[in-house]
Design a protein around this motif. Structure first.
Motif, short mmCIF file in Angstrom:
data_model
loop_
_atom_site.label_atom_id
_atom_site.label_comp_id
_atom_site.label_asym_id
_atom_site.label_seq_id
_atom_site.Cartn_x
_atom_site.Cartn_y
_atom_site.Cartn_z
N TRP A 1 -4.91 0.00 11.79
CA TRP A 1 -5.68 -1.36 11.14
C TRP A 1 -6.19 -2.24 12.14
O TRP A 1 -6.92 -3.13 11.63
CB TRP A 1 -4.69 -1.72 10.18
CG TRP A 1 -4.71 -1.10 8.95
CD1 TRP A 1 -3.65 -0.01 8.37
CD2 TRP A 1 -5.54 -1.30 7.78
NE1 TRP A 1 -4.02 0.18 7.14
CE2 TRP A 1 -4.80 -0.50 6.91
CE3 TRP A 1 -6.52 -2.37 7.24
CZ2 TRP A 1 -5.52 -0.44 5.45
CZ3 TRP A 1 -7.00 -2.16 6.16
CH2 TRP A 1 -6.67 -1.11 5.23
N LYS A 2 -5.69 -2.23 13.61
CA LYS A 2 -5.99 -3.49 14.19
C LYS A 2 -7.56 -3.74 14.19
O LYS A 2 -7.89 -4.72 14.28
CB LYS A 2 -5.69 -3.04 15.68
CG LYS A 2 -5.87 -4.54 16.48
CD LYS A 2 -5.06 -4.07 17.83
CE LYS A 2 -5.27 -5.28 18.76
NZ LYS A 2 -6.40 -5.60 18.89
N GLU A 3 -8.48 -2.55 14.70
CA GLU A 3 -9.67 -2.63 14.76
C GLU A 3 -10.66 -3.03 13.58
O GLU A 3 -11.42 -3.72 13.52
CB GLU A 3 -10.60 -1.43 15.46
CG GLU A 3 -9.85 -1.41 16.94
CD GLU A 3 -10.74 -0.59 17.64
OE1 GLU A 3 -11.67 0.36 16.90
OE2 GLU A 3 -10.19 -0.02 18.79
N MET B 1 0.93 -1.30 0.06
CA MET B 1 0.03 0.24 -0.02
C MET B 1 0.83 1.19 -0.17
O MET B 1 0.53 2.13 -0.87
CB MET B 1 -0.90 0.05 1.18
CG MET B 1 -2.21 -0.90 1.30
SD MET B 1 -3.23 -0.77 2.62
CE MET B 1 -4.01 0.91 2.36
N LYS B 2 1.79 1.35 0.79
CA LYS B 2 2.78 2.54 0.79
C LYS B 2 3.52 2.65 -0.38
O LYS B 2 3.81 3.81 -0.77
CB LYS B 2 3.68 2.40 2.04
CG LYS B 2 3.19 2.21 3.77
CD LYS B 2 3.80 2.41 4.68
CE LYS B 2 4.82 0.88 4.91
NZ LYS B 2 5.63 1.09 5.80
N GLU B 3 3.69 1.59 -1.14
CA GLU B 3 4.46 1.68 -2.19
C GLU B 3 3.54 2.23 -3.42
O GLU B 3 3.93 3.12 -4.27
CB GLU B 3 5.12 0.28 -2.78
CG GLU B 3 6.17 -0.38 -1.96
CD GLU B 3 6.32 -1.74 -2.44
OE1 GLU B 3 5.94 -1.87 -3.50
OE2 GLU B 3 7.16 -2.58 -1.67
N LYS C 1 -5.37 10.74 7.19
CA LYS C 1 -4.38 11.44 8.32
C LYS C 1 -5.17 12.02 9.29
O LYS C 1 -4.70 12.33 10.49
CB LYS C 1 -3.36 12.46 7.86
CG LYS C 1 -2.56 11.75 6.62
CD LYS C 1 -1.60 12.89 6.03
CE LYS C 1 -0.33 12.36 5.47
NZ LYS C 1 0.72 13.33 5.02
N ASN C 2 -6.41 12.09 9.27
CA ASN C 2 -7.41 12.88 10.14
C ASN C 2 -6.80 14.27 10.57
O ASN C 2 -6.80 14.89 11.76
CB ASN C 2 -7.47 12.00 11.32
CG ASN C 2 -8.87 12.47 11.99
OD1 ASN C 2 -9.79 13.03 11.68
ND2 ASN C 2 -8.95 12.22 13.46
N VAL D 1 -3.31 6.24 2.99
CA VAL D 1 -2.88 4.94 3.73
C VAL D 1 -2.89 5.28 5.27
O VAL D 1 -2.28 6.11 5.95
CB VAL D 1 -1.43 4.65 3.54
CG1 VAL D 1 -1.00 3.31 4.13
CG2 VAL D 1 -1.24 4.32 1.93
N LEU D 2 -3.84 4.49 5.84
CA LEU D 2 -4.11 4.40 7.36
C LEU D 2 -2.88 3.66 7.90
O LEU D 2 -2.14 2.85 7.55
CB LEU D 2 -5.27 3.62 7.62
CG LEU D 2 -5.92 3.70 9.05
CD1 LEU D 2 -6.48 4.97 9.14
CD2 LEU D 2 -7.16 2.42 9.28
#
Length: 223
Positions: free
Chosen positions: A36-38, A21-23, A159-160, A30-31
């Motif tokens: 991403w855990k929840e 995703m970062k690539e 990024k909120n 990108v979160l």
């Protein structure tokens, strides 16, 4: 090639997917890894990867909303050319969503997606991965049946930070190709729910929601 679901950030495949995703995506899309855990543990959020020779070469995230009988494609990543990844991911996603809709006693009404408009912004390189070129992706999604909603679209940055992300169209792929308009209330309710996780909304987004609420229907236009 395998279609594997990821439900934990502890899954080694998730590490590979997040790196991919970062690539491919710009940073604001990108979160962060820990956030991403929840979502991954949420049964309503479905994250699948395409695994080829023990490597994550593609991925897709989507959701089914039983109350509205619609789906949302969060993203699709084609990480390597020459593997028919687009078709592989689309077919497996469609099969899964149809099963979810049938379990809900219905035929899927359609699916939302945010689609880059390279005619607005042309600075998305997507990591140099040619199949991810926004011109290519836009035509592929048009072939699948997506149509753009008749509105000027922005969305809150993941990024909120209160910034509005532009350069995309909000689109819908109706199961019935004869549908040329969808209820404005559905669009408003969906976007409000979808972005409820972000507390810092840009004013442009708030104004867009207000404009949607001032209509009864939103037209579907060619993509």
């Amino acid at each position: 090639m395998e279609y594997r679901r990821i439900t934990s950030i502890e899954d080694p495949l998730f590490v590979k997917m997040h790196d991919l995703m970062k690539e491919v995506f710009p940073p604001e899309e990108v979160l962060e890894f820990e956030l991403w855990k929840e979502p991954l543990e949420d049964p309503g959020i479905r994250v699948f990867v395409a695994v080829h020779q023990d490597e994550v070469v593609g991925a897709t995230e989507y959701r089914y909303y039983p109350d509205w009988n619609i789906a949302m494609t969060d993203f699709t990543i084609i990480g390597r050319p020459g593997l028919s990844l687009g078709r592989f991911l689309a077919q497996n996603r469609e099969k899964d969503l149809n099963e979810l809709a049938h379990a809900n006693g219905k035929e899927l009404f359609g699916m939302f997606a945010e689609i880059y408009d390279p005619y607005q912004l042309d600075d998305h390189e997507f990591g140099g991965v040619k199949p991810m070129n926004p011109f290519v992706r836009r035509e592929v999604l048009s072939h699948l049946g997506y149509k753009r909603l008749d509105l000027s679209y922005v969305h809150p940055s993941w990024k909120n930070d209160g910034e509005a992300v532009k350069g995309l169209d909000f689109c819908f792929m109706p199961k019935d190709e004869a549908i040329s308009e969808i209820p404005a209330q559905l669009v408003s309710d969906f976007l409000t729910t979808y972005y409820s996780v972000l507390s810092n909304k840009p004013q442009e987004w708030v104004q867009m929601i207000e404009e949607i609420n001032n209509n009864t229907g939103i037209k579907l236009l060619p993509l």
